[in-house]
Enzyme design. Sequence first.
Site, PDB file in Angstrom:
ATOM      1  N   GLY A 103      12.199 -40.982  12.493  1.00 62.53           N
ATOM      2  CA  GLY A 103      13.589 -41.460  12.524  1.00 62.53           C
ATOM      3  C   GLY A 103      14.576 -40.339  12.258  1.00 62.53           C
ATOM      4  N   GLY A 105      16.401 -38.356  10.255  1.00 61.57           N
ATOM      5  CA  GLY A 105      16.430 -38.053   8.831  1.00 61.57           C
ATOM      6  C   GLY A 105      17.701 -37.346   8.410  1.00 61.57           C
ATOM      7  N   ARG A 106      18.377 -36.783   9.396  1.00 54.45           N
ATOM      8  CA  ARG A 106      19.636 -36.102   9.073  1.00 54.45           C
ATOM      9  C   ARG A 106      20.622 -36.158  10.228  1.00 54.45           C
ATOM     10  NH1 ARG A 106      18.198 -29.745   9.528  1.00 54.45           N
ATOM     11  NH2 ARG A 106      16.590 -29.918  11.119  1.00 54.45           N
ATOM     12  N   LYS A 125      24.531 -33.912  13.291  1.00 53.31           N
ATOM     13  CA  LYS A 125      23.242 -33.469  12.750  1.00 53.31           C
ATOM     14  C   LYS A 125      23.517 -32.653  11.487  1.00 53.31           C
ATOM     15  CE  LYS A 125      19.033 -30.959  13.985  1.00 53.31           C
ATOM     16  NZ  LYS A 125      18.323 -30.342  15.105  1.00 53.31           N
ATOM     17  N   ASP A 137      16.590 -33.416   2.434  1.00 56.12           N
ATOM     18  CA  ASP A 137      17.975 -33.537   1.949  1.00 56.12           C
ATOM     19  C   ASP A 137      18.977 -34.060   2.968  1.00 56.12           C
ATOM     20  OD1 ASP A 137      18.133 -31.392   3.609  1.00 56.12           O
ATOM     21  OD2 ASP A 137      18.512 -29.910   2.032  1.00 56.12           O
ATOM     22  N   ARG A 195      26.392 -33.505  18.316  1.00 54.13           N
ATOM     23  CA  ARG A 195      25.698 -33.473  19.591  1.00 54.13           C
ATOM     24  C   ARG A 195      26.156 -34.653  20.439  1.00 54.13           C
ATOM     25  NH1 ARG A 195      19.450 -32.722  17.821  1.00 54.13           N
ATOM     26  NH2 ARG A 195      19.452 -34.813  16.934  1.00 54.13           N
ATOM     27  N   ASP A 271       8.652 -37.311  19.337  1.00 54.68           N
ATOM     28  CA  ASP A 271       9.947 -37.700  18.769  1.00 54.68           C
ATOM     29  C   ASP A 271      11.060 -36.780  19.261  1.00 54.68           C
ATOM     30  OD1 ASP A 271       8.171 -36.091  17.026  1.00 54.68           O
ATOM     31  OD2 ASP A 271      10.002 -35.713  15.908  1.00 54.68           O
ATOM     32  N   ASN A 272      10.685 -35.691  19.905  1.00 54.66           N
ATOM     33  CA  ASN A 272      11.701 -34.772  20.421  1.00 54.66           C
ATOM     34  C   ASN A 272      11.809 -34.832  21.940  1.00 54.66           C
ATOM     35  OD1 ASN A 272      12.309 -33.894  17.846  1.00 54.66           O
ATOM     36  ND2 ASN A 272      10.922 -32.141  17.911  1.00 54.66           N
ATOM     37  N   ASP A 281      16.974 -31.797  20.603  1.00 47.52           N
ATOM     38  CA  ASP A 281      16.438 -31.316  19.325  1.00 47.52           C
ATOM     39  C   ASP A 281      16.079 -29.833  19.361  1.00 47.52           C
ATOM     40  OD1 ASP A 281      16.840 -33.845  18.448  1.00 47.52           O
ATOM     41  OD2 ASP A 281      14.886 -34.033  17.481  1.00 47.52           O
TER      42      ASP A 281
HETATM   43  P1  AMP Z   1      12.345 -32.069  13.744  1.00 49.26           P
HETATM   44  O1  AMP Z   1      11.077 -31.293  13.605  1.00 49.26           O
HETATM   45  O2  AMP Z   1      13.593 -31.294  13.408  1.00 49.26           O
HETATM   46  O3  AMP Z   1      12.452 -32.767  15.055  1.00 49.26           O
HETATM   47  O4  AMP Z   1      12.290 -33.179  12.632  1.00 49.26           O
HETATM   48  C1  AMP Z   1      11.240 -34.095  12.470  1.00 49.26           C
HETATM   49  C2  AMP Z   1      11.697 -35.205  11.582  1.00 49.26           C
HETATM   50  O5  AMP Z   1      12.087 -34.683  10.301  1.00 49.26           O
HETATM   51  C3  AMP Z   1      12.890 -35.987  12.088  1.00 49.26           C
HETATM   52  O6  AMP Z   1      12.694 -37.290  11.672  1.00 49.26           O
HETATM   53  C4  AMP Z   1      14.038 -35.340  11.366  1.00 49.26           C
HETATM   54  O7  AMP Z   1      15.159 -36.176  11.260  1.00 49.26           O
HETATM   55  C5  AMP Z   1      13.420 -35.059  10.003  1.00 49.26           C
HETATM   56  N1  AMP Z   1      14.085 -33.964   9.290  1.00 49.26           N
HETATM   57  C6  AMP Z   1      14.054 -32.642   9.580  1.00 49.26           C
HETATM   58  N2  AMP Z   1      14.781 -31.945   8.689  1.00 49.26           N
HETATM   59  C7  AMP Z   1      15.288 -32.832   7.802  1.00 49.26           C
HETATM   60  C8  AMP Z   1      16.122 -32.741   6.640  1.00 49.26           C
HETATM   61  N3  AMP Z   1      16.583 -31.584   6.204  1.00 49.26           N
HETATM   62  N4  AMP Z   1      16.432 -33.885   6.006  1.00 49.26           N
HETATM   63  C9  AMP Z   1      15.963 -35.059   6.429  1.00 49.26           C
HETATM   64  N5  AMP Z   1      15.184 -35.217   7.488  1.00 49.26           N
HETATM   65  C10 AMP Z   1      14.837 -34.133   8.182  1.00 49.26           C
HETATM   66 MG    MG Z   2      13.508 -33.985  16.038  1.00 54.47          MG
END
Ligand code: AMP
Ligand code: MG
Length: 526
Positions: A103, A105-106, A125, A137, A195, A271-272, A281
Amino acid sequence: MKIDGLHIKDTFNKELPADPIEQGTERKVTGACFSFIDPTVPANPSLIHASEEVAQLIGLDPKVLGSEEFLQVFSGASILDGTRPYAMCYGGHQFGNWAGQLGDGRAINLAEVEHENKSWALQLKGAGKTPYSRNADGLAVLRSSIREHLCSEAMHHLGVPTSRSLSLMLTGNKVMRDVMYDGNPAMEQGAVVCRVAESFIRFGSFEILLSNQDVDTLKKLADFTLKHHFPELPLTPQGYGAMFKEVCRRSLEMVIHWQRVGFVHGVMNTDNMSILGHTIDYGPYGWLEGYDLTWTPNTTDSQHRRYRYGKQPEMVFWNLHKLANALYPLVNDAKPFEEALEEYGNDYLVKYKTMKLEKLGITGEEEGDNELIVELEKVLQGSETDMTLFYRGLADYQVGQKLDEDNAFFSTMLEAFYEPSECTGALLLKWRNWFELYDARLVKEDSSDQERKARMNKVNPKYVLRNYMAQLAIDEAEKGDYSVVEELYELLKSPYNEQENKSKWYAKRPEWARNKVGCSMLSCSS
Ligand code: AMP
Ligand code: MG
């Protein structure tokens, strides 16, 4: 807060099931496609850069970009009137394994807006925690935000389907990151990017519902996707199958573009992967410098290199399989999925070849073209050869030149080699053989050297966002000087054009950048 020109037309958070808990914290969310959550108010936001083009795309007068309202809304400090921000729920296969609920997360969706009959989702983002933050965070740092902002726009101007980036702001907050995951955390400046995409629905948006065995919500999401993004297709099992086929087609088109320009995504987890076949992403992505099929910028993936350059089309295919599994309960027939996947495999061979030939300025098809492509792949990897410089330089080749005795043409090509001295003996012989093949093939083309050059320069960019270029922009920005961000943004608006006084950006990666963090090695820390 109100911003003139924005016509809010929310659909995702109005038509799909919401998490009943609002403004909640980390947890497993079921029976819903999203959770309502407001951005965290930043300490002291300031605008670094905004794209006038993207502003116009969504209906904003570029004059608005400098306004207090713009700063407030796109930093997450204020909420647009009549909107309800939300984080999307999705899961994903990460590096080949099912990772469960991920989901946003940020990332926080502010709203959808309509302009000139097109709908755009606006998403911050780095705007704070959501129910999907999983103990992280919810923030983003300046370096990764610069990389996302610049690359989204650069990719668009290269003709690659992609999400766009409206704005890049500092939040005024400090964020702790351990860049190389080696026990050396440091404080960095927090930043937020807005974005923009027609949709941020991902393969993983469907997968999470399958994993929860929630076919009811799965159907709602599929119907929503069809209705808004594939309106020509019916809301029937045939429609879902046809949608999958179209996702296959678009995803293939996207990855062929990546291969054409030398873009390596770095984290092609499901997820990306956008359901619209857009690049989304931007994390530890990178640009090929030396042509190397095994290269990945992502240090997290350095052992298995799952997402290496040469594997990207196969990884899209793998991801499409996962999407097929997720959509299967809506169709209950494997045939349309199998057919679409088979078509992906067949089309890949044809489209990859066409793209490779276009890069060589070849329009038709002749026997021996496969050999021409395969031999080039080999010889390009014979020594470290800069992909961008090589193809751009090749456009100056004139039929009949081959590799003549004094190697007049080839001496101009030496610029593309990281160690020109290696280009002697056996390797030079291989190049000579390849140029013989190339020359013989060009003779069969019905166009002049000039015409071919013009064609090649439309598919072989002169300027790409080399990793060290983004890093230079970051180094200056971290000191408060945003001029390189601005310069690269402008440069990359016209990646295929010759640009006066920009030759320093048409050059091989300098040696200092070879093994520097941020230039050749990137982690997921962002
Ligand atoms: P990503 O590898 O950036 O596509 O992230 C994978 C997952 O981790 C996604 O659900 C992001 O929203 C979550 N995520 C990455 N960095 C953070 C962060 N600093 N705080 C919260 N969620 C994060
Ligand atoms: Mg992602």
